[in-house]
Design a protein around this motif. Structure first.
Motif, PDB file in Angstrom:
ATOM      1  N   MET A 177      17.334 -24.540   7.764  1.00 48.24           N
ATOM      2  CA  MET A 177      17.047 -23.223   8.293  1.00 48.24           C
ATOM      3  C   MET A 177      15.858 -22.629   7.535  1.00 48.24           C
ATOM      4  N   SER A 178      14.831 -22.241   8.246  1.00 48.52           N
ATOM      5  CA  SER A 178      13.648 -21.631   7.630  1.00 48.52           C
ATOM      6  C   SER A 178      13.975 -20.241   7.096  1.00 48.52           C
ATOM      7  N   ILE A 179      13.270 -19.864   6.037  1.00 48.98           N
ATOM      8  CA  ILE A 179      13.470 -18.560   5.391  1.00 48.98           C
ATOM      9  C   ILE A 179      12.150 -17.799   5.382  1.00 48.98           C
ATOM     10  N   ARG A 180      12.215 -16.549   5.780  1.00 51.37           N
ATOM     11  CA  ARG A 180      11.058 -15.653   5.689  1.00 51.37           C
ATOM     12  C   ARG A 180      11.301 -14.709   4.525  1.00 51.37           C
ATOM     13  N   HIS A 181      10.312 -14.637   3.620  1.00 47.30           N
ATOM     14  CA  HIS A 181      10.368 -13.829   2.398  1.00 47.30           C
ATOM     15  C   HIS A 181       9.348 -12.706   2.565  1.00 47.30           C
ATOM     16  N   ILE A 182       9.824 -11.471   2.606  1.00 46.32           N
ATOM     17  CA  ILE A 182       8.930 -10.314   2.776  1.00 46.32           C
ATOM     18  C   ILE A 182       9.067  -9.411   1.556  1.00 46.32           C
ATOM     19  N   VAL A 183       7.922  -9.065   0.974  1.00 40.38           N
ATOM     20  CA  VAL A 183       7.897  -8.186  -0.198  1.00 40.38           C
ATOM     21  C   VAL A 183       6.935  -7.042   0.082  1.00 40.38           C
ATOM     22  N   LEU A 184       7.324  -5.840  -0.314  1.00 36.33           N
ATOM     23  CA  LEU A 184       6.481  -4.648  -0.206  1.00 36.33           C
ATOM     24  C   LEU A 184       6.293  -4.061  -1.592  1.00 36.33           C
ATOM     25  N   TRP A 185       5.081  -3.580  -1.861  1.00 37.02           N
ATOM     26  CA  TRP A 185       4.800  -2.962  -3.155  1.00 37.02           C
ATOM     27  C   TRP A 185       4.139  -1.612  -2.974  1.00 37.02           C
ATOM     28  N   LYS A 186       4.508  -0.689  -3.861  1.00 34.67           N
ATOM     29  CA  LYS A 186       3.786   0.572  -4.058  1.00 34.67           C
ATOM     30  C   LYS A 186       2.970   0.384  -5.322  1.00 34.67           C
ATOM     31  N   LEU A 187       1.701   0.645  -5.239  1.00 33.01           N
ATOM     32  CA  LEU A 187       0.827   0.503  -6.402  1.00 33.01           C
ATOM     33  C   LEU A 187       0.923   1.742  -7.279  1.00 33.01           C
ATOM     34  N   SER A 188       0.741   1.534  -8.575  1.00 40.43           N
ATOM     35  CA  SER A 188       0.940   2.637  -9.510  1.00 40.43           C
ATOM     36  C   SER A 188      -0.299   3.498  -9.733  1.00 40.43           C
ATOM     37  N   ALA A 189      -1.475   3.020  -9.385  1.00 38.79           N
ATOM     38  CA  ALA A 189      -2.706   3.786  -9.617  1.00 38.79           C
ATOM     39  C   ALA A 189      -2.699   5.074  -8.799  1.00 38.79           C
ATOM     40  N   ASP A 190      -3.211   6.137  -9.410  1.00 35.30           N
ATOM     41  CA  ASP A 190      -3.262   7.428  -8.736  1.00 35.30           C
ATOM     42  C   ASP A 190      -4.456   7.574  -7.796  1.00 35.30           C
ATOM     43  N   ASP A 191      -5.570   6.928  -8.117  1.00 34.06           N
ATOM     44  CA  ASP A 191      -6.767   7.117  -7.293  1.00 34.06           C
ATOM     45  C   ASP A 191      -6.917   5.989  -6.267  1.00 34.06           C
ATOM     46  N   ALA A 192      -7.494   6.340  -5.135  1.00 31.38           N
ATOM     47  CA  ALA A 192      -7.612   5.423  -3.999  1.00 31.38           C
ATOM     48  C   ALA A 192      -8.463   4.201  -4.323  1.00 31.38           C
TER      49      ALA A 192
ATOM     50  N   GLU B 125       6.722   0.185  -7.598  1.00 28.29           N
ATOM     51  CA  GLU B 125       7.948  -0.119  -6.869  1.00 28.29           C
ATOM     52  C   GLU B 125       7.790  -1.419  -6.101  1.00 28.29           C
ATOM     53  N   ARG B 126       8.927  -2.099  -5.898  1.00 23.97           N
ATOM     54  CA  ARG B 126       8.960  -3.349  -5.141  1.00 23.97           C
ATOM     55  C   ARG B 126      10.208  -3.346  -4.278  1.00 23.97           C
ATOM     56  N   SER B 127      10.058  -3.873  -3.072  1.00 21.57           N
ATOM     57  CA  SER B 127      11.188  -4.051  -2.188  1.00 21.57           C
ATOM     58  C   SER B 127      11.057  -5.424  -1.543  1.00 21.57           C
ATOM     59  N   CYS B 128      12.195  -6.082  -1.283  1.00 23.59           N
ATOM     60  CA  CYS B 128      12.147  -7.437  -0.773  1.00 23.59           C
ATOM     61  C   CYS B 128      13.296  -7.694   0.183  1.00 23.59           C
ATOM     62  N   VAL B 129      13.048  -8.575   1.150  1.00 16.74           N
ATOM     63  CA  VAL B 129      14.111  -9.076   2.030  1.00 16.74           C
ATOM     64  C   VAL B 129      13.798 -10.537   2.339  1.00 16.74           C
TER      65      VAL B 129
END
Length: 100
Positions: free
Chosen positions: A1-16, A92-96
């Motif tokens: 069974m194939s697995i999809r790994h998804i990760v989201l990050w919020k970067l800590s830097a204040d400036d764009a 921050e990091r989030s994963c599924v």
């Protein structure tokens, strides 16, 4: 069974500008894993372009043949090096992980 790994990050830097630089560095380093970590079947990295105050900054999607391949990827030295850099620039990091 194939697995999809998804990760989201919020970067800590204040400036764009710094956030954009870090997002690009994350993208480059992750995409470079494709030729090094043979367990990766497909990899995609995207930087957020809409609603930066409420959306996550960077998204990673990687497909693996199975859970074992994902676990080998997690401990691969090249991945560990990239993960160390990412941890240094994110707040921050989030994963599924799910079968597909």
């Amino acid at each position: 069974m194939s697995i999809r790994h998804i990760v989201l990050w919020k970067l800590s830097a204040d400036d764009a500008d710094t956030r954009a630089l870090h997002a690009e560095q994350i993208s480059e380093r992750l995409l470079a894993l494709e030729g090094t970590v043979t367990e990766i079947d497909r990899i995609e990295v995207g930087r957020n372009v809409v609603n930066p105050s409420s959306n996550w900054d960077v998204a990673l999607t990687i497909d693996f043949a199975d859970v074992d391949a994902l676990e080998r990827y997690q401990v691969h030295p090249a991945h560990q090096e990239v993960a160390g850099f990412i941890r240094s620039v994110v707040s921050e990091r989030s994963c599924v992980d799910y079968p597909f």
